[in-house]
Design a protein around this motif. Structure first.
Motif, short mmCIF file in Angstrom:
data_model
loop_
_atom_site.label_atom_id
_atom_site.label_comp_id
_atom_site.label_asym_id
_atom_site.label_seq_id
_atom_site.Cartn_x
_atom_site.Cartn_y
_atom_site.Cartn_z
N ARG A 53 2.10 35.71 20.42
CA ARG A 53 1.16 36.67 19.81
C ARG A 53 -0.20 36.65 20.50
NH1 ARG A 53 -2.06 39.74 18.11
NH2 ARG A 53 -2.51 40.39 15.98
N ASP A 54 -0.69 35.48 20.92
CA ASP A 54 -2.01 35.37 21.56
C ASP A 54 -1.94 35.49 23.08
OD1 ASP A 54 -0.77 32.98 22.14
OD2 ASP A 54 -2.46 31.72 21.53
N SER A 58 1.82 39.96 26.14
CA SER A 58 2.74 40.29 25.05
C SER A 58 2.43 41.65 24.45
CB SER A 58 2.63 39.22 23.95
OG SER A 58 3.45 39.57 22.85
N SER A 60 2.63 42.28 21.44
CA SER A 60 2.01 42.06 20.13
C SER A 60 0.54 41.64 20.23
CB SER A 60 2.80 41.00 19.35
OG SER A 60 2.78 39.76 20.03
N PHE A 72 6.56 42.14 14.50
CA PHE A 72 5.84 41.60 13.35
C PHE A 72 6.75 41.46 12.13
CE2 PHE A 72 2.70 43.20 16.24
CZ PHE A 72 1.73 42.22 16.21
N ASP A 96 5.81 34.29 14.24
CA ASP A 96 4.40 34.62 14.44
C ASP A 96 4.13 35.70 15.50
OD1 ASP A 96 3.69 32.66 12.55
OD2 ASP A 96 3.86 31.11 14.08
N GLY A 97 4.92 36.75 15.51
CA GLY A 97 4.67 37.87 16.41
C GLY A 97 5.07 37.62 17.85
N GLY A 98 5.83 36.58 18.10
CA GLY A 98 6.33 36.30 19.44
C GLY A 98 7.70 36.93 19.65
#
Length: 194
Positions: A53-54, A58, A60, A72, A96-98
């Protein structure tokens, strides 16, 4: 694919739901050596890439959109997108959005169907080829990968894997989140040797 058919291929039927609910790099490594079939067509996963996510690379990274909504959602669902307007790409949503991009698999079942979809040449070496060979398109986006048309075969042993930096991206290229089955002839691109 029926459980007895998986056993005939030397695979153990499984539903890897527990494995999906982890971060993307752990899931990417955990998928190496597992087998994935879509409507009975598929093979052993030999190459993956993780996206968190970060992570600026990505989909996301900038938050939810219509395009990336599946990322998500719950882990273990498919995230399908079109790359460069040409090729579908199949990802598995992690925690977690990965997500984990499936980059290559060793074809095991349905080779005739794959050849009809792909033509001559490499069947599943590269995310676009893999998706085309498995018949993946936008209709698979958001589907639970623990249910039909998907079927899994567990890896029989811990694979001998290699790890390196991701390819085909322009941001965060230094993250070592590409995983592959060592010496597999089905990789999308060889890993650098040290």
């Amino acid at each position: 694919m029926r459980p007895d058919h998986l056993r005939a291929l030397g695979l153990t039927p499984q539903s890897p739901a527990v494995v999906f609910d982890t971060d993307a790099p752990a899931l990417a490594l955990g998928l190496i050596g597992a087998s994935l079939f879509v409507d009975g067509v598929g093979g052993m996963i030999v190459e993956t890439e993780a996206y968190m996510r970060d992570d600026p690379a990505s989909h996301s990274f900038r938050g939810p959109t219509i395009r990336n909504a599946a990322m998500f959602g719950p882990p273990g669902h498919a995230y399908v997108y079109r790359s460069y307007g040409l090729h579908w790409c199949l990802n598995i949503v992690a925690a977690d959005g990965g997500a984990v991009l499936l980059r290559a698999l060793a074809p095991l079942e349905g080779l005739d169907v794959m050849a009809l979809r792909r033509g001559k040449g490499l069947l599943c070496a590269g995310p676009g080829r893999l998706a085309q060979a498995l018949g993946i398109d936008m209709s698979h986006n958001g589907l639970d990968m623990r249910r039909s048309p998907f079927c899994w075969g567990d890896r029989s042993e811990l694979p001998d894997f290699v790890q390196g930096t991701r390819i085909g991206i322009s941001k965060a290229r230094d993250r070592p989140w590409r995983f592959g089955l060592r010496r597999s002839p089905h990789l999308s691109r060889p890993f650098p040797t040290s």
